[in-house]
Structure formats: C-alpha cells, structure tokens
Design a protein around this motif. Structure first.
Motif, mmCIF file in Angstrom:
data_model
loop_
_atom_site.group_PDB
_atom_site.id
_atom_site.type_symbol
_atom_site.label_atom_id
_atom_site.label_comp_id
_atom_site.label_asym_id
_atom_site.label_seq_id
_atom_site.Cartn_x
_atom_site.Cartn_y
_atom_site.Cartn_z
ATOM 1 N N ILE A 263 67.919 106.802 45.811
ATOM 2 C CA ILE A 263 67.598 107.715 46.898
ATOM 3 C C ILE A 263 67.913 107.084 48.252
ATOM 4 C CG2 ILE A 263 65.943 109.344 45.924
ATOM 5 C CD1 ILE A 263 63.759 107.404 46.230
ATOM 6 N N PHE A 264 68.072 105.777 48.263
ATOM 7 C CA PHE A 264 68.508 105.112 49.492
ATOM 8 C C PHE A 264 69.098 103.767 49.094
ATOM 9 C CE2 PHE A 264 67.706 102.031 52.929
ATOM 10 C CZ PHE A 264 68.431 102.639 53.933
ATOM 11 N N SER A 265 70.268 103.447 49.627
ATOM 12 C CA SER A 265 70.901 102.171 49.305
ATOM 13 C C SER A 265 71.293 101.442 50.575
ATOM 14 C CB SER A 265 72.161 102.378 48.461
ATOM 15 O OG SER A 265 71.818 102.905 47.202
ATOM 16 N N THR A 266 71.238 100.124 50.502
ATOM 17 C CA THR A 266 71.681 99.311 51.623
ATOM 18 C C THR A 266 72.275 98.035 51.029
ATOM 19 O OG1 THR A 266 70.996 98.319 53.719
ATOM 20 C CG2 THR A 266 69.455 98.104 51.879
ATOM 21 N N ARG A 267 72.798 97.178 51.893
ATOM 22 C CA ARG A 267 73.326 95.914 51.380
ATOM 23 C C ARG A 267 72.593 94.759 52.034
ATOM 24 N NH1 ARG A 267 77.699 96.058 48.320
ATOM 25 N NH2 ARG A 267 78.531 94.017 48.845
ATOM 26 N N ALA A 268 72.273 93.756 51.226
ATOM 27 C CA ALA A 268 71.521 92.628 51.770
ATOM 28 C C ALA A 268 71.716 91.412 50.876
ATOM 29 C CB ALA A 268 70.032 92.964 51.858
ATOM 30 N N HIS A 269 71.443 90.257 51.452
ATOM 31 C CA HIS A 269 71.377 89.036 50.659
ATOM 32 C C HIS A 269 69.970 88.948 50.082
ATOM 33 C CE1 HIS A 269 75.096 86.770 51.873
ATOM 34 N NE2 HIS A 269 75.143 87.835 52.654
ATOM 35 N N VAL A 270 69.887 88.677 48.790
ATOM 36 C CA VAL A 270 68.583 88.696 48.124
ATOM 37 C C VAL A 270 68.067 87.274 47.899
ATOM 38 C CG1 VAL A 270 67.349 89.440 46.054
ATOM 39 C CG2 VAL A 270 69.167 90.860 46.996
ATOM 40 N N THR B 94 69.079 84.515 45.359
ATOM 41 C CA THR B 94 69.374 84.991 44.008
ATOM 42 C C THR B 94 70.704 85.739 43.968
ATOM 43 O OG1 THR B 94 67.886 86.824 44.496
ATOM 44 C CG2 THR B 94 67.038 85.101 43.075
ATOM 45 N N SER B 95 71.321 85.955 45.140
ATOM 46 C CA SER B 95 72.670 86.532 45.141
ATOM 47 C C SER B 95 73.553 85.625 46.009
ATOM 48 C CB SER B 95 72.661 87.957 45.705
ATOM 49 O OG SER B 95 72.326 87.941 47.082
ATOM 50 N N LYS B 96 74.779 85.412 45.550
ATOM 51 C CA LYS B 96 75.673 84.517 46.310
ATOM 52 C C LYS B 96 76.204 85.215 47.563
ATOM 53 C CE LYS B 96 77.385 82.157 42.192
ATOM 54 N NZ LYS B 96 76.735 83.175 41.279
ATOM 55 N N HIS B 97 76.234 86.547 47.514
ATOM 56 C CA HIS B 97 76.757 87.304 48.647
ATOM 57 C C HIS B 97 75.908 88.558 48.762
ATOM 58 C CE1 HIS B 97 78.487 89.394 45.226
ATOM 59 N NE2 HIS B 97 78.951 88.223 44.829
ATOM 60 N N ALA B 98 76.237 89.396 49.712
ATOM 61 C CA ALA B 98 75.455 90.622 49.892
ATOM 62 C C ALA B 98 75.627 91.531 48.681
ATOM 63 C CB ALA B 98 75.933 91.347 51.149
ATOM 64 N N VAL B 99 74.530 92.103 48.224
ATOM 65 C CA VAL B 99 74.584 93.027 47.089
ATOM 66 C C VAL B 99 73.900 94.335 47.513
ATOM 67 C CG1 VAL B 99 74.643 91.279 45.266
ATOM 68 C CG2 VAL B 99 72.437 92.032 46.197
ATOM 69 N N SER C 268 61.916 88.181 60.656
ATOM 70 C CA SER C 268 62.818 87.867 61.769
ATOM 71 C C SER C 268 63.608 89.136 62.032
ATOM 72 C CB SER C 268 63.761 86.711 61.416
ATOM 73 O OG SER C 268 64.812 87.184 60.593
ATOM 74 N N GLN C 269 64.581 89.059 62.939
ATOM 75 C CA GLN C 269 65.305 90.291 63.285
ATOM 76 C C GLN C 269 66.126 90.832 62.128
ATOM 77 O OE1 GLN C 269 67.415 89.109 66.857
ATOM 78 N NE2 GLN C 269 66.010 90.373 68.053
ATOM 79 N N LYS C 270 66.498 89.961 61.204
ATOM 80 C CA LYS C 270 67.354 90.429 60.115
ATOM 81 C C LYS C 270 66.791 90.101 58.741
ATOM 82 C CE LYS C 270 71.552 89.949 62.860
ATOM 83 N NZ LYS C 270 72.865 89.306 62.928
ATOM 84 N N PHE C 271 65.542 89.661 58.687
ATOM 85 C CA PHE C 271 64.985 89.247 57.403
ATOM 86 C C PHE C 271 63.628 89.900 57.182
ATOM 87 C CE2 PHE C 271 63.117 86.451 54.226
ATOM 88 C CZ PHE C 271 64.202 86.203 53.394
ATOM 89 N N GLY C 272 63.410 90.376 55.967
ATOM 90 C CA GLY C 272 62.116 90.959 55.638
ATOM 91 C C GLY C 272 61.728 90.552 54.231
ATOM 92 N N GLN C 273 60.444 90.698 53.913
ATOM 93 C CA GLN C 273 59.975 90.263 52.600
ATOM 94 C C GLN C 273 58.810 91.123 52.131
ATOM 95 O OE1 GLN C 273 58.732 86.363 54.265
ATOM 96 N NE2 GLN C 273 56.762 86.796 53.301
ATOM 97 N N LEU D 227 64.861 89.737 51.836
ATOM 98 C CA LEU D 227 66.170 90.361 52.035
ATOM 99 C C LEU D 227 66.713 89.989 53.400
ATOM 100 C CD1 LEU D 227 65.569 94.011 50.729
ATOM 101 C CD2 LEU D 227 66.630 92.113 49.512
ATOM 102 N N GLY D 228 67.948 89.496 53.408
ATOM 103 C CA GLY D 228 68.631 89.183 54.656
ATOM 104 C C GLY D 228 69.665 90.250 54.944
ATOM 105 N N PHE D 229 69.546 90.890 56.101
ATOM 106 C CA PHE D 229 70.435 92.009 56.443
ATOM 107 C C PHE D 229 71.478 91.578 57.466
ATOM 108 C CE2 PHE D 229 66.595 93.886 54.833
ATOM 109 C CZ PHE D 229 67.044 94.958 54.086
#
Length: 183
Positions: free
Chosen positions: A6-13, A27-32, A71-76, A88-90
C-alpha cells in the motif's frame, strides 16, 4: 505475498546489534524497497523488505509501536515480536517524513482493527484480563498528531484509493538518483 503493497519507499535497512543493543548492523548492502502491506485475512499491517528473496524486515505493526526519527534521514522502531530494533536510512528528509506519516496512519488503523476484534471477542466470550492492558496507552497522543496531519493527509487518501500501480512507477526514478556516496 498475496497482499499488495500500500506504500513503498527505498531505504538502507539496519538492525540493532543483538549483543550490544547500541550498534547498527546493516542488513542490506544498498538501498532496498521497504513496503507497507495490509494482510486482509488477518487484518494486520506489516512492514516488509526483501533483499533478493530474503525478508530482512517482516514487522507487524502493533498499536504500541513507535517510529522515531533519530536524524534528518534516519528513523527506527522496535519490534518486540522479532525482538529487535529496525533502522532505516533514507536518501532525503522528505522520504523519511513520508514513511513516518504512513507508520502513524497504519498504526492508528491497527489500533482500530484491534479494538474491533476485541469488541467481537468480548461479545463472544467473557472479558479476560487481557482487555485491561488496553488502558495503558497515553490518551493524548493520537489526538494531537491527528489534529495536524488529518487535513494534509486527506487529499492523499483520495488519490490512493484509485486503483493504480503507483508505488512501482514511483520507485523507479529513485533508483537512478538514489546513490549513497560511501567513501
């Protein structure tokens, strides 16, 4: 998965290091792609992220979960069932805000669904000790959040109700711009 995102985004996990509970382990080498799914059979909302065929996030949203922007680009958020904290790093603050907004929206939906199912259970069975646990939530938080977000979120709800395969189309342009410069 039977469900549709229902909603998708890309982030480093990331996940919290189980030993130190302080350090983040990527847990991901690149954005997933990280997606919210709705499981209509069990009436639950889930956050799912796949790296290849491996699910690196499979987190059921419960009413007592909280998504925190650290932070501005990180949430948990902490997932007590999985006994871990997901991070998640955005690529931008905008993506983080959007994800946090959806988290709040689906958490509220999860709370309503839970209340409905509890009502059903109470009709069919005598209330057990479990229902007493529902009073712990701080009463003021949902109102104050909804007061500011509702007006903003309304038009979007309308858009999303049109049957369009939006998330996949939206996700594609990000893949080009979305490069973390890791030196």
């Amino acid at each position: 998965f039977r469900e549709q995102p229902i909603f998708s985004t890309r982030a480093h996990v990331f996940q919290i290091d189980p030993n130190t509970k302080k350090n983040w382990v990527p847990t991901s080498k690149h954005a997933v792609t990280v997606s919210y799914f709705y499981d209509s059979t069990r009436n639950v909302y889930r956050i799912i992220s796949l790296d290849g065929s491996k699910a690196i996030i499979n987190s059921t949203i419960t009413p007592n979960m909280t998504f925190t922007k650290t932070s501005q680009k990180f949430g948990q958020w902490a997932d007590s069932r999985a006994n871990t904290v997901y991070g998640l790093g955005f690529s931008s603050e905008h993506h983080l805000s959007k994800f946090a907004e959806k988290f709040q929206e689906f958490k509220e939906a999860a709370r309503l669904a839970k209340e409905k199912s509890q009502e059903k259970m109470e009709l069919t069975s005598t209330p057990s000790q479990e229902s007493a646990g529902g009073d712990i939530q701080p009463p003021l938080i949902p109102e104050s959040i909804n007061g500011t977000d509702d007006k903003r979120m309304m038009p979007e709800v309308m858009q999303n109700s049109e049957p369009r395969a939006e998330p996949t189309q939206n996700a594609l342009p990000f893949t080009h711009r979305y490069r973390f410069h890791s030196h």
